[in-house]
Design a protein around this motif. Structure first.
Motif, PDB file in Angstrom:
ATOM      1  N   SER A 196       0.830  -1.217   0.000  1.00 13.04           N
ATOM      2  CA  SER A 196       0.000   0.000   0.000  1.00 13.04           C
ATOM      3  C   SER A 196       0.859   1.261   0.000  1.00 13.04           C
ATOM      4  N   MET A 197       1.835   1.292   0.886  1.00 15.71           N
ATOM      5  CA  MET A 197       2.662   2.488   1.024  1.00 15.71           C
ATOM      6  C   MET A 197       3.611   2.663  -0.165  1.00 15.71           C
ATOM      7  N   THR A 198       4.126   1.562  -0.686  1.00 15.38           N
ATOM      8  CA  THR A 198       5.018   1.648  -1.848  1.00 15.38           C
ATOM      9  C   THR A 198       4.256   2.150  -3.075  1.00 15.38           C
ATOM     10  N   TYR A 199       3.065   1.609  -3.308  1.00 23.64           N
ATOM     11  CA  TYR A 199       2.248   2.086  -4.437  1.00 23.64           C
ATOM     12  C   TYR A 199       1.908   3.559  -4.276  1.00 23.64           C
ATOM     13  N   THR A 200       1.606   3.969  -3.055  1.00 23.57           N
ATOM     14  CA  THR A 200       1.286   5.372  -2.820  1.00 23.57           C
ATOM     15  C   THR A 200       2.500   6.254  -3.086  1.00 23.57           C
ATOM     16  N   PHE A 201       3.667   5.836  -2.600  1.00 19.31           N
ATOM     17  CA  PHE A 201       4.888   6.616  -2.831  1.00 19.31           C
ATOM     18  C   PHE A 201       5.146   6.781  -4.325  1.00 19.31           C
ATOM     19  N   PHE A 202       5.154   5.677  -5.049  1.00 19.58           N
ATOM     20  CA  PHE A 202       5.496   5.763  -6.471  1.00 19.58           C
ATOM     21  C   PHE A 202       4.382   6.382  -7.304  1.00 19.58           C
ATOM     22  N   GLY A 203       3.132   6.055  -7.009  1.00 16.42           N
ATOM     23  CA  GLY A 203       2.033   6.607  -7.795  1.00 16.42           C
ATOM     24  C   GLY A 203       1.763   8.069  -7.523  1.00 16.42           C
ATOM     25  N   ALA A 204       1.718   8.426  -6.245  1.00 14.74           N
ATOM     26  CA  ALA A 204       1.316   9.789  -5.882  1.00 14.74           C
ATOM     27  C   ALA A 204       2.478  10.765  -5.849  1.00 14.74           C
TER      28      ALA A 204
END
Length: 139
Positions: A102-110
């Motif tokens: 969740s946090m990795t996707y948020t970091f890279f996506g957002a």
């Protein structure tokens, strides 16, 4: 590099951009440091608060008008507002792999993908990083 275009853009855009820069730095630190420590939790909660501030402030920024005041980039803000609490929930319930995802996707996506769009020409961050195009100086 000059922060003057960003500071001249108004308080909401300045808050949004400086929070994003801080979240980027803290995110990189999180990736590099040991996981599960007290410091990881403190930095993580601070990172989450910054990400929520970035997402919420984005709703007062409207330069691309696709759906009224909003644009597809605002979908990332909705994503952040849903995934950050879910990522925290995953950590608190012991689903560390889910939390990491969740946090990795948020970091890279957002931060990375959305941040890359801010570097396009005619955007404030483009001017901050690359300066004012020469044609604009000749007025």
């Amino acid at each position: 590099m000059s922060f003057s275009p960003l500071l001249a853009a108004g308080p909401v855009i300045s808050l949004h951009a400086f929070a994003a820069l801080a979240a980027f730095v803290l995110g990189v630190i999180q990736f590099a440091m040991p996981k599960g420590t007290g410091l990881h939790r403190i930095i993580g909660y601070l990172w989450c608060a910054l990400m929520v501030a970035i997402a919420v402030s984005s709703f007062w920024i409207s330069t691309l008008h696709v759906w009224g005041r909003f644009s597809p980039i605002h979908l990332i803000s909705v994503f952040v507002l849903l995934v950050i609490p879910y990522g925290i929930y995953r950590a608190r319930t012991g689903n560390i792999a889910g939390h990491r995802k969740s946090m990795t996707y948020t970091f890279f996506g957002a931060l990375i993908v959305a941040g890359a769009f801010t570097l396009l020409p005619n955007r404030i961050m483009h001017e901050v990083v690359f300066g004012t195009p020469p044609a604009l100086h000749q007025k």
